[in-house]
Design a protein around this motif. Structure first.
Motif, short mmCIF file in Angstrom:
data_model
loop_
_atom_site.label_atom_id
_atom_site.label_comp_id
_atom_site.label_asym_id
_atom_site.label_seq_id
_atom_site.Cartn_x
_atom_site.Cartn_y
_atom_site.Cartn_z
N ALA A 1 0.83 -1.20 0.00
CA ALA A 1 0.00 0.00 0.00
C ALA A 1 0.86 1.26 0.00
O ALA A 1 0.56 2.24 -0.70
N GLU A 2 1.96 1.22 0.77
CA GLU A 2 2.87 2.37 0.81
C GLU A 2 3.51 2.61 -0.56
O GLU A 2 3.63 3.75 -1.01
N GLU A 3 3.93 1.53 -1.21
CA GLU A 3 4.53 1.65 -2.54
C GLU A 3 3.50 2.17 -3.55
O GLU A 3 3.82 3.01 -4.40
N THR A 4 2.28 1.68 -3.45
CA THR A 4 1.22 2.16 -4.35
C THR A 4 0.95 3.64 -4.13
O THR A 4 0.80 4.42 -5.09
N ASN A 5 0.89 4.06 -2.87
CA ASN A 5 0.65 5.48 -2.56
C ASN A 5 1.80 6.35 -3.07
O ASN A 5 1.56 7.47 -3.56
N ARG A 6 3.03 5.83 -2.95
CA ARG A 6 4.18 6.60 -3.43
C ARG A 6 4.10 6.80 -4.94
O ARG A 6 4.35 7.91 -5.44
N ARG A 7 3.74 5.78 -5.66
CA ARG A 7 3.63 5.89 -7.12
C ARG A 7 2.48 6.80 -7.52
O ARG A 7 2.60 7.58 -8.47
N LEU A 8 1.37 6.70 -6.80
CA LEU A 8 0.24 7.59 -7.09
C LEU A 8 0.60 9.04 -6.82
O LEU A 8 0.16 9.96 -7.54
N CYS A 9 1.40 9.25 -5.77
CA CYS A 9 1.84 10.60 -5.45
C CYS A 9 2.69 11.17 -6.58
O CYS A 9 2.54 12.34 -6.97
N ILE A 10 3.60 10.36 -7.13
CA ILE A 10 4.44 10.80 -8.24
C ILE A 10 3.58 11.16 -9.45
O ILE A 10 3.78 12.20 -10.11
N VAL A 11 2.62 10.29 -9.75
CA VAL A 11 1.72 10.56 -10.89
C VAL A 11 0.95 11.86 -10.66
O VAL A 11 0.78 12.68 -11.57
N SER A 12 0.48 12.07 -9.44
CA SER A 12 -0.30 13.28 -9.14
C SER A 12 0.56 14.53 -9.28
O SER A 12 0.10 15.56 -9.82
N ILE A 13 1.81 14.46 -8.81
CA ILE A 13 2.70 15.62 -8.91
C ILE A 13 2.99 15.95 -10.36
O ILE A 13 2.93 17.13 -10.78
N VAL A 14 3.31 14.92 -11.16
CA VAL A 14 3.60 15.16 -12.58
C VAL A 14 2.38 15.74 -13.28
O VAL A 14 2.48 16.68 -14.09
N THR A 15 1.21 15.20 -12.95
CA THR A 15 -0.02 15.71 -13.58
C THR A 15 -0.26 17.16 -13.20
O THR A 15 -0.63 18.00 -14.05
N THR A 16 -0.04 17.52 -11.95
CA THR A 16 -0.24 18.90 -11.49
C THR A 16 0.76 19.85 -12.15
O THR A 16 0.41 20.98 -12.55
N LEU A 17 2.04 19.41 -12.25
CA LEU A 17 3.05 20.26 -12.88
C LEU A 17 2.76 20.49 -14.37
O LEU A 17 3.06 21.55 -14.91
N MET A 18 2.19 19.49 -15.01
CA MET A 18 1.91 19.62 -16.44
C MET A 18 0.62 20.39 -16.72
O MET A 18 0.38 20.77 -17.87
N LEU A 19 -0.20 20.63 -15.70
CA LEU A 19 -1.48 21.30 -15.91
C LEU A 19 -1.32 22.73 -16.47
O LEU A 19 -1.99 23.10 -17.46
N PRO A 20 -0.42 23.60 -15.91
CA PRO A 20 -0.26 24.94 -16.49
C PRO A 20 0.27 24.89 -17.91
O PRO A 20 -0.16 25.67 -18.77
#
Length: 361
Positions: free
Chosen positions: A294-313
């Motif tokens: 679960a921790e590894e899954t959350n870490r990967r989801l966090c990375i995906v969320s950060i990349v998605t947020t950075l690419m939004l602008p």
């Protein structure tokens, strides 16, 4: 062993060449071995006439007519054929439910006693070559102080070991000692399997403790799942034995009390304690594994969320300059693309700084 049995006595009935012949032993359906055991002296094979006399009256009268040396006899049958089951099920001198139990084919664990007779069905492992591949099966017995009758439908190595132990370890004072040796052998096999499962948990635990980010944890789940499945199978077998031996309503004869109620009960209960400890450890390790996954899954989801947020602008900028409208800003000139790209990078940098200041990652 009698001359008319093949050498592999533990797993072979009377020589098939005798079936249908006029030889007296051929009339004793399914007999694997028949011996007289005298404490301090050893064992000797019984003659055909002795076996027939005992079967006609399987009790004090039948055995005392064969021997007066203070020993006991052991008759072992293979009940794979219906004729053998029918013969064993009609033993005179035994209660009707005892004969029925000896001839049963369904798996079940039981232990009962009435007067001077003790009977039941106990588990054992079959004769698979690999110990971890051995399946659970049942063998049945009925005994009095001077006679033991056992039956099985599949090869049971522990019965052969108990037979050989009469020659190597001496003859116990009564048949209950044989049951104790079989249970001791069975619990020994259970504990060896538990040791193997415990070693597998050790390896899985070592990998889990040394785990690094991005490692695949799927194979560890397979190891822990295998351990839990096998330990559950063993517990479902050992727990009923422990229950029947601890049954307060079970009144064993005095001659069987020490072997079955005391020694056998301690062995089974100790194996059950080991099983419960292994299951608790496997359950804890599985919880830790699930937490790591679960921790590894959350870490990967966090990375995906950060990349998605950075690419939004940047997506907003490219969407704006991608509109097919007239008078678009920077539509003319050679530096329009460079300026638009710089605007995307600047927007991503501003978003990154904002997320850092807001402690969003």
């Amino acid at each position: 062993m009698p001359d008319n049995t093949v050498p592999n006595f533990s797993f072979t009935v009377i020589d098939p060449s005798l079936k249908g012949s006029s030889h007296p032993m051929a009339r004793i359906k399914g007999l694997v071995w028949a011996v007289e055991a005298v404490p301090g002296k050893g064992i000797r094979p019984l003659e055909v006439e002795d076996v027939q006399r005992i079967l006609q009256s399987p009790g004090n009268e039948g055995y005392e007519a064969v021997s007066g040396e203070g020993g006991w006899c052991w008759l072992h049958f293979d009940t794979v054929h219906s004729s053998a089951r029918s013969s064993v099920g009609r033993l005179p001198g035994m209660p009707e439910d005892v004969g029925t139990m000896l001839a049963e084919t369904d798996y079940g664990i039981a232990l009962e006693a009435a007067d001077d007779t003790v009977w039941g069905a106990l588990p054992a492992f079959d004769d698979a070559l690999a110990e971890e591949d051995r399946e659970i099966c049942a063998w049945r017995f009925a005994m009095r102080q001077n006679i033991l009758i056992t039956t099985r439908r599949t090869p049971i190595p522990v019965l052969g070991s108990a037979y050989r132990s009469l020659q190597t370890q001496g003859v116990p004072r009564n048949p209950a000692g044989v049951i104790d040796r079989v249970l001791r052998d069975f619990t020994g096999t259970v504990r060896r399997q538990l040791a193997q499962l415990d070693d597998e948990l050790d390896r899985a635990e070592d990998v889990l403790l040394a785990i690094v980010h991005g490692s695949d944890l799927g194979h560890l789940g397979g190891i822990v799942g295998k351990v839990r499945r096998r330990s559950t199978e063993l517990r479902r077998v050992v727990m009923p034995i422990d229950r029947v031996l601890r049954d307060e309503d079970l009144e064993l004869p005095e001659w069987a009390e020490d072997d079955l109620r005391d020694r056998a009960e301690r062995q089974i209960h100790a194996a059950l304690d080991d099983l419960i400890a292994l299951q608790d450890r496997a359950r804890s390790l599985q919880d830790e594994l699930a937490s790591s996954q679960a921790e590894e899954t959350n870490r990967r989801l966090c990375i995906v969320s950060i990349v998605t947020t950075l690419m939004l602008p940047a997506t907003l900028v490219t969407g704006f300059f991608g509109m097919n409208t007239g008078g678009m800003f920077l539509a003319s000139g050679g530096l329009g693309t460079i300026f638009a790209g710089g605007l995307c990078v600047a927007a991503m940098a501003v978003t990154f700084i904002f997320m850092k200041m807001a402690r969003l990652f």
